[in-house]
Design an enzyme around this catalytic site. Structure first.
Site, PDB file in Angstrom:
ATOM      1  CG  HIS A 239      38.559  40.689  43.396  1.00 41.88           C
ATOM      2  ND1 HIS A 239      38.896  41.943  43.841  1.00 41.88           N
ATOM      3  CD2 HIS A 239      39.754  40.080  43.135  1.00 41.88           C
ATOM      4  CE1 HIS A 239      40.211  42.090  43.844  1.00 41.88           C
ATOM      5  NE2 HIS A 239      40.750  40.965  43.418  1.00 41.88           N
ATOM      6  CD  GLU A 240      40.334  36.569  44.311  1.00 43.97           C
ATOM      7  OE1 GLU A 240      41.060  36.085  43.403  1.00 43.97           O
ATOM      8  OE2 GLU A 240      40.758  37.401  45.136  1.00 43.97           O
TER       9      GLU A 240
ATOM     10  CG  HIS B  68      41.784  37.889  39.507  1.00 49.81           C
ATOM     11  ND1 HIS B  68      42.331  38.973  38.848  1.00 49.81           N
ATOM     12  CD2 HIS B  68      41.784  38.207  40.827  1.00 49.81           C
ATOM     13  CE1 HIS B  68      42.651  39.906  39.739  1.00 49.81           C
ATOM     14  NE2 HIS B  68      42.321  39.468  40.940  1.00 49.81           N
TER      15      HIS B  68
ATOM     16  CD  GLU C 264      44.909  42.128  41.537  1.00 48.27           C
ATOM     17  OE1 GLU C 264      43.752  42.256  41.987  1.00 48.27           O
ATOM     18  OE2 GLU C 264      45.513  41.041  41.533  1.00 48.27           O
TER      19      GLU C 264
END
Length: 275
Positions: free
Chosen positions: A86-87, A91, A122
């Site tokens: 996710h991070e 991102h 997101e």
């Protein structure tokens, strides 16, 4: 959420069965290091561990350096890699790729008429959080959405009771309620901070169009909406772009998206009606 409760009985049992045990700081460091080595980004990101964070993790820029802050109180054995996908895998890599593109700043985004990066950003990151899980329930995104909706109609106290339908643990419930009520002057009145609905909104839109989206290109283009991919790909600078390891096998990636659809009992017919 109801499907998860039917299978596991409670959120706490779901968390224990699918998340595994909480990790010590040394094991968190070990997992993070291995993940960064696999993605060839070791040394690029500052990592902080804390127990004072409202979310499970956050990727920010501090003093010009990418910084990943991890909440040790929620770092579970089987969920940590999803958080790193996710991070870092979403991102951070999309941010690095974005820096190379003509739309890397506000003027460039305006010139090229880019849509807002959310809910794609997101939504994509949230899908990557559950990718490869045995039971990839979209629990967290759904509960965040539900909590915000209820907060718009309820006081903090009423909201706390309402969320108890899905989460018994008072500390976990408190965190969800604080997220939904943050910024409200009087939390005894209905009102919400609506950003947390972006996760489920983005997930459903991406799943709705999953067979039309070029996911590698979506990552390569940087901080863009899936709706802009087709018209921007001819303008993109693709040298030295970063694609995370889990996106490099498209067939396997698409199989995992189908599994998320199946486990959450989502159908294309339903998504076409919703979106």
């Amino acid at each position: 959420m109801e499907l998860a409760l039917q299978k596991y009985g409670s959120y706490e049992k779901f968390e224990a069965a699918t998340g595994g045990c909480l990790l010590t700081k040394s094991r968190i460091w070990s997992h993070v290091r291995k993940y960064m080595e696999r993605e060839s980004c070791l040394g690029e990101i500052v990592v902080h561990l804390t127990d004072d964070l409202l979310s499970r993790a956050s990727m920010t820029v501090v003093n010009g350096r990418p910084t990943l802050t991890i909440n040790v109180s929620t770092a579970r054995e089987h969920w940590l890699e999803g958080m790193l996908r996710h991070e870092i895998g979403t991102h951070y890599f999309r941010g690095m790729n974005n820096n190379q593109q003509p739309w890397c700043n506000w003027n460039g985004r305006k010139k090229h008429g880019l849509k807002p990066l959310n809910p794609t950003e997101e939504g994509l990151a949230s899908i990557h959080s559950v990718l490869f899980r045995r039971d990839p329930f979209l629990w967290r995104a759904a509960l965040l959405y539900y909590t915000v909706y209820q907060a718009s109609r309820m006081s903090f106290n009423e909201l706390f009771q309402s969320v108890g339908k899905f989460v018994q643990d008072p500390n976990t419930r408190w965190d969800y309620c604080v997220r939904a009520k943050r910024g409200q002057i009087d939390t005894s009145q209905p009102g919400c901070f609506s950003k947390d609905q972006v996760y489920l909104d983005g997930i459903l839109k991406i799943l709705r169009h999953r067979n039309e989206i070029d996911f590698q290109m979506l990552t390569a283009l940087g901080k863009v909406s899936y709706e802009d991919v087709d018209r921007l790909k001819e303008l993109a600078l693709t040298e030295n772009i970063r694609i995370p390891h889990f996106l490099q096998d498209r067939a396997r990636y698409m199989e995992q998206l189908e599994k998320i659809m199946e486990v959450n009992e989502l159908t294309d017919t339903e998504l076409q009606v919703l979106i």
